[in-house]
Scaffold this active site. Structure first.
Site, PDB file in Angstrom:
ATOM      1  N   SER A 297       0.834  -1.197   0.000  1.00 40.43           N
ATOM      2  CA  SER A 297       0.000   0.000   0.000  1.00 40.43           C
ATOM      3  C   SER A 297       0.874   1.254   0.000  1.00 40.43           C
ATOM      4  O   SER A 297       1.689   1.435  -0.895  1.00 40.43           O
ATOM      5  CB  SER A 297      -0.956  -0.044   1.195  1.00 40.43           C
ATOM      6  OG  SER A 297      -1.942   0.950   1.097  1.00 40.43           O
ATOM      7  N   ASP A 354      -8.515  -4.902  -6.420  1.00 37.30           N
ATOM      8  CA  ASP A 354      -8.083  -3.942  -5.400  1.00 37.30           C
ATOM      9  C   ASP A 354      -8.130  -2.524  -5.966  1.00 37.30           C
ATOM     10  O   ASP A 354      -7.376  -2.185  -6.879  1.00 37.30           O
ATOM     11  CB  ASP A 354      -6.663  -4.293  -4.948  1.00 37.30           C
ATOM     12  CG  ASP A 354      -6.141  -3.370  -3.865  1.00 37.30           C
ATOM     13  OD1 ASP A 354      -6.894  -2.489  -3.402  1.00 37.30           O
ATOM     14  OD2 ASP A 354      -4.965  -3.532  -3.476  1.00 37.30           O
ATOM     15  N   HIS A 431      -7.599  -5.659  -0.541  1.00 37.42           N
ATOM     16  CA  HIS A 431      -6.358  -4.901  -0.384  1.00 37.42           C
ATOM     17  C   HIS A 431      -5.467  -5.478   0.705  1.00 37.42           C
ATOM     18  O   HIS A 431      -4.305  -5.091   0.822  1.00 37.42           O
ATOM     19  CB  HIS A 431      -6.694  -3.441  -0.062  1.00 37.42           C
ATOM     20  CG  HIS A 431      -5.500  -2.545  -0.010  1.00 37.42           C
ATOM     21  ND1 HIS A 431      -4.655  -2.336  -1.083  1.00 37.42           N
ATOM     22  CD2 HIS A 431      -4.985  -1.808   1.006  1.00 37.42           C
ATOM     23  CE1 HIS A 431      -3.690  -1.500  -0.739  1.00 37.42           C
ATOM     24  NE2 HIS A 431      -3.862  -1.167   0.520  1.00 37.42           N
TER      25      HIS A 431
END
Length: 476
Positions: A297, A354, A431
């Site tokens: 991320s 995602d 995610h």
């Protein structure tokens, strides 16, 4: 998120011989309380379920409480002494040839390396204090000497050499001083640097490896930095001569702020990285050396920035490789070209379900660009494509808005929908880092998307999740 078997594309590779398991629950990092009900006295009664925890972590819902106290990861793919020796081929797995012929079908040795680096990222999550009520909030839970051991990486042969912190450059108004301290935390522990010291592991890897691992978004100000999605110039002092400021390398404003900002009490992440890499190059520069930067991320974005910065600051830097999980877009096409010219190798692991991998901004695919075709795959074709559909002068106007990004490096594209063991997935679970590791563990090829043995990962995690829940139930 529930686990169940459901139809997937046909595949003859390693089909399961065991009966289809009954649906069960998979972990999620947060739960919502059930609606209140009226009791016999007509009063509202709220169920005593676990409340929504750490709203700032919704993009990185890692359920740290699910693991047991033995500090072992719920995966079966942790490296062992019997791991395959990479030897002289180590550069191929680090991307020297842009992973040609290794991604589809996915080479088993490359799979093991991706999963191995993913564990370093998860160790960063496990070592971070997410509790806003804790006096040590946003710091590292473990001392440097035992961090890897306490986070489950005792047998890797690596030793942690540097803790890293990131600082937000957002200027807060004075009235914000009345807010809780956790809401205005500017500087926080973001990851670490570790060096392989075990002789047997160095021999297996074919070189000494340096790992930089970054966690994802955790604090309020990191969230705010994520929202600063316009592009800004990077490397004013990097000797790039551009008449138009938009022609040079540009990156997302918030990511750059977190990488370059510092305070009187805390150096910037950029300074910390440069100082540590300089020291390590002096110590090990005369031997085969690799630098692998990995993150999830926000951490994936910082990994890309760190790789760019290291190759810019150190002209004799070793092979620098980025292994990113669920990373957002970072920069424009000029930034991508500089990365390629530097020789920085980037492997992006992307879950097509995602949403974070599809932001910020949008992509314009310009077929007239002379980008490195080996590095730049056709992943942008899945994004918004304007080239050829609108006049070039309109494209130029769009680019001037500083919202036009470019995908970097090579892409390993996976999908939650290909796993027969994941069902009912949502924004957060798609995610989640654990989802990424599960998908990498199971992926075979684009024509055979999932292997049956990956069910072991889910089974192991399910057992440890169950043990964690039982332990919590027994507590007074």
């Amino acid at each position: 998120m529930k686990l169940s078997m459901r139809p997937v594309r046909p595949c003859t590779f390693n089909q399961p011989s065991t009966p289809t398991p009954k649906p069960t629950h998979y972990s999620c990092a947060y739960t919502l309380t059930q609606p209140p009900k009226l009791n016999n006295n007509k009063k509202l009664v709220h169920h005593k379920t676990q409340p929504l925890k750490h709203w700032e972590r919704l993009l990185d819902p890692i359920d740290l409480s699910a693991t047991n106290k033995s500090n072992t990861f719920p995966y079966h793919f942790m490296p062992t002494k019997k791991s395959v020796k990479l030897g002289k081929k180590w550069k191929e797995y680090q991307g020297i040839r842009n992973w040609d012929g290794l991604l589809d079908p996915l080479d088993d040795n490359l799979r093991s390396e991706i999963l191995r680096y993913g564990q370093f990222v998860e160790a960063a999550y496990k070592s971070f204090d997410f509790d806003p009520s804790s006096p040590s909030y946003a710091t590292c839970l473990f001392p440097k000497s035992s961090l890897l051991e306490k986070s489950g990486l005792a047998q890797t042969g690596y030793r942690l050499t540097k803790n890293l912190r990131a600082t937000s450059g957002i200027q807060l108004p004075r009235w914000i001083e009345k807010a809780p301290s956790w809401a205005v935390t500017k500087s926080s522990w973001i990851g670490y640097v570790a060096v392989c010291q075990d002789k047997e592991e160095i021999a297996r890897l074919g070189r000494r490896d340096v790992v930089i691992a970054f966690r994802g978004t955790a604090t309020c100000l990191e969230w705010l930095e994520n929202l600063r999605a316009t592009l800004t110039q990077v490397g004013h002092n990097h000797n790039h001569n551009h008449n138009n400021s938009n022609d040079g390398p540009m990156v997302e404003s918030g990511f750059l702020s977190l990488y370059t900002s510092g305070t009187k009490c805390s150096s910037s992440l950029q300074t910390m990285v440069r100082e540590e890499i300089s020291r390590l190059l002096q110590s090990y520069g005369d031997e085969p050396l690799s630098l692998t930067i990995t993150g999830h991320s926000l951490g994936a974005a910082l990994a890309t920035l760190a790789a760019y910065d290291i190759k810019t600051a150190f002209k004799r830097a070793p092979l620098v490789t980025v292994i990113s999980f669920g990373g957002p877009r970072v920069g424009n096409r000029s930034f991508r070209r500089v990365l390629e010219k530097q020789g920085t190798k980037v492997l992006r692991i992307v879950n097509s379900d995602d949403l974070i991998t599809k932001v910020p901004g949008f992509v314009i695919d310009n077929s007239n660009e002379n980008d490195n075709d080996d590095q730049h795959d056709m992943s942008c074709s899945r994004d918004l494509q304007l080239a050829g559909l609108i006049p070039s002068w309109i494209q130029k106007r769009v680019e001037d808005t500083q919202w036009v990004y470019a995908e970097v490096g090579r892409e390993l594209r996976l999908s939650s929908r290909d796993s027969p063991y994941l069902n009912g997935f949502n924004f957060a679970t798609c995610h989640e880092l654990k989802t990424y590791l599960h998908l990498v563990d199971g992926f075979v090829s684009s024509t055979c998307p999932f292997r049956a043995s990956a069910r072991m990962l889910i089974d192991n995690y399910r057992r440890q999740k169950s043990q964690g829940l039982k332990t919590q139930t027994l507590k007074p």
